[in-house]
Design an enzyme around this catalytic site. Sequence first.
Site, PDB file in Angstrom:
ATOM      1  N   ARG A  70       0.835  -1.189   0.000  1.00 59.35           N
ATOM      2  CA  ARG A  70       0.000   0.000   0.000  1.00 59.35           C
ATOM      3  C   ARG A  70       0.879   1.252   0.000  1.00 59.35           C
ATOM      4  NH1 ARG A  70      -5.203   0.113   1.728  1.00 59.35           N
ATOM      5  NH2 ARG A  70      -4.913  -1.735   3.034  1.00 59.35           N
ATOM      6  N   ASP A 123       5.790  -6.909   4.400  1.00 59.31           N
ATOM      7  CA  ASP A 123       5.669  -8.187   3.720  1.00 59.31           C
ATOM      8  C   ASP A 123       5.490  -7.869   2.232  1.00 59.31           C
ATOM      9  OD1 ASP A 123       5.470 -10.893   3.305  1.00 59.31           O
ATOM     10  OD2 ASP A 123       3.655 -11.182   4.477  1.00 59.31           O
ATOM     11  N   ASP A 162      -3.070   1.389   6.991  1.00 62.27           N
ATOM     12  CA  ASP A 162      -4.239   2.105   6.480  1.00 62.27           C
ATOM     13  C   ASP A 162      -4.997   2.817   7.598  1.00 62.27           C
ATOM     14  OD1 ASP A 162      -5.219  -0.103   7.774  1.00 62.27           O
ATOM     15  OD2 ASP A 162      -6.619  -0.706   6.207  1.00 62.27           O
ATOM     16  N   ASP A 202      -7.050 -12.522  14.172  1.00 59.62           N
ATOM     17  CA  ASP A 202      -7.884 -11.672  15.016  1.00 59.62           C
ATOM     18  C   ASP A 202      -9.064 -12.445  15.614  1.00 59.62           C
ATOM     19  OD1 ASP A 202      -8.848 -11.895  12.435  1.00 59.62           O
ATOM     20  OD2 ASP A 202      -9.498  -9.824  12.276  1.00 59.62           O
TER      21      ASP A 202
END
Length: 428
Positions: free
Chosen positions: A97, A124, A193, A272
């Site tokens: 990103r 990564d 993000d 998660d």
Amino acid sequence: MQRKIRFKKKNGLLKYIKELEVQISQQQETYKSLVTKLHELESLGKKSDQGHLQEVLKTLESHKFPITKPKFLTRLSKEDSSRNDVVLPVLVFSCNRPDIRRSLDGLLKYRPDPKKFPIFVSQDCAHGTTAEIIRSYGKQVTYIQQPDQSDPIVPPGEAKFKGYFKIARHYLWGLTQVFRTFNHTAVIIVEDDLDIAPDFFSYFSSTYPLLSNDVTLWCVSAWNDNGKASLVDVEQGSPLLYRSDFFPGLGWMITKKLWDELEPKWPKSYWDDWMRRPEQRKERACIRPEISRTRTFGKIGVSNGLFFDKHLKYIKLNERPVDFSKQNMSYLVKANYDADYIRRVYSLPVVSAPDVRTNNVPFDGPVRIVYHTKDGFKSAAKLLGLMDDFKSGVPRTGYRGIISLFHNGRRIYLAPNSNWKGYDLTWS
């Protein structure tokens, strides 16, 4: 002369301990755990132990014990307080990103002290453009790269979820680097993000002592899953913090002690949701804010924008900075919190979700909505605009099954019966 001074110090310290023990024995059940900390003081005399001494003293002082500390302890506290502030690194997980620049610029803009809050960026994917952007920050960040770029082994039928396997592997590697290679005692975890609020760092540094001292906590999160502007107290809610049985993520802090527990059994994927399983949570809670200190702008990612357009983009980011170092956090200690929170919630008048939705409640003040079943919860949650899903039986932001929200200028609690027996794993 030195012997006499040491003798006086030792006697003064023991007398101090005994006085505190007498007072603690007269307090509620809340303070029994502090007796152990008092005995720890007996072994503290070497300079290498002074950091731990400060932690013990801060814990005792947070409970406002009316004890005059011996002069040498008071002096020690002043002399060494600056040396014992824990370093809280920020670990930014990244992949491909280029917008990571937005996240890093925000972290650098609001970071008050580079030494106290070093920034690690773990990448990564080996994405060239993203790597160049990270390198452009030079010594402002520590850049580390996940070396294993092989395709993970994915069970049959889960090939389309390969990204989640890569993310779990990356988290394992990155957290191991921070705790094992760089040997930090805690870490604040974010992804590439996230925007952060101006008081992001104050929030985490001020809640760290609570996290490290209260064994019933296992994380601090900057995120409120139900933190839409229409569901939080925008005017007065900035300082409000809660305990939550739901692991929120999205800007969160853990200690090395917890990583020692989690690392050996870290999952291959879906980390998660794995964190939210009762085997990991062990009935521990996280601290979370009324108004989020992070907000995601990552519509495009492994989850393909799941929840983003319907929910995530409406999360309110705090705009009224709070100096959390001046806030008394003792109300968040489990014994204090449970006694007050449960009493307050279950003393409120009961109303229906439709009446709250239409503002058809003929009196002012906070109210309670009762749910008895999974479908009853979902129905009320949808009417109120809450997220209605469960993870391992726990609703988002729930504490003892209770959801706190703010709607049409009124505090509302969506709560189970007062004889609540615990979470039902079938509610998932």
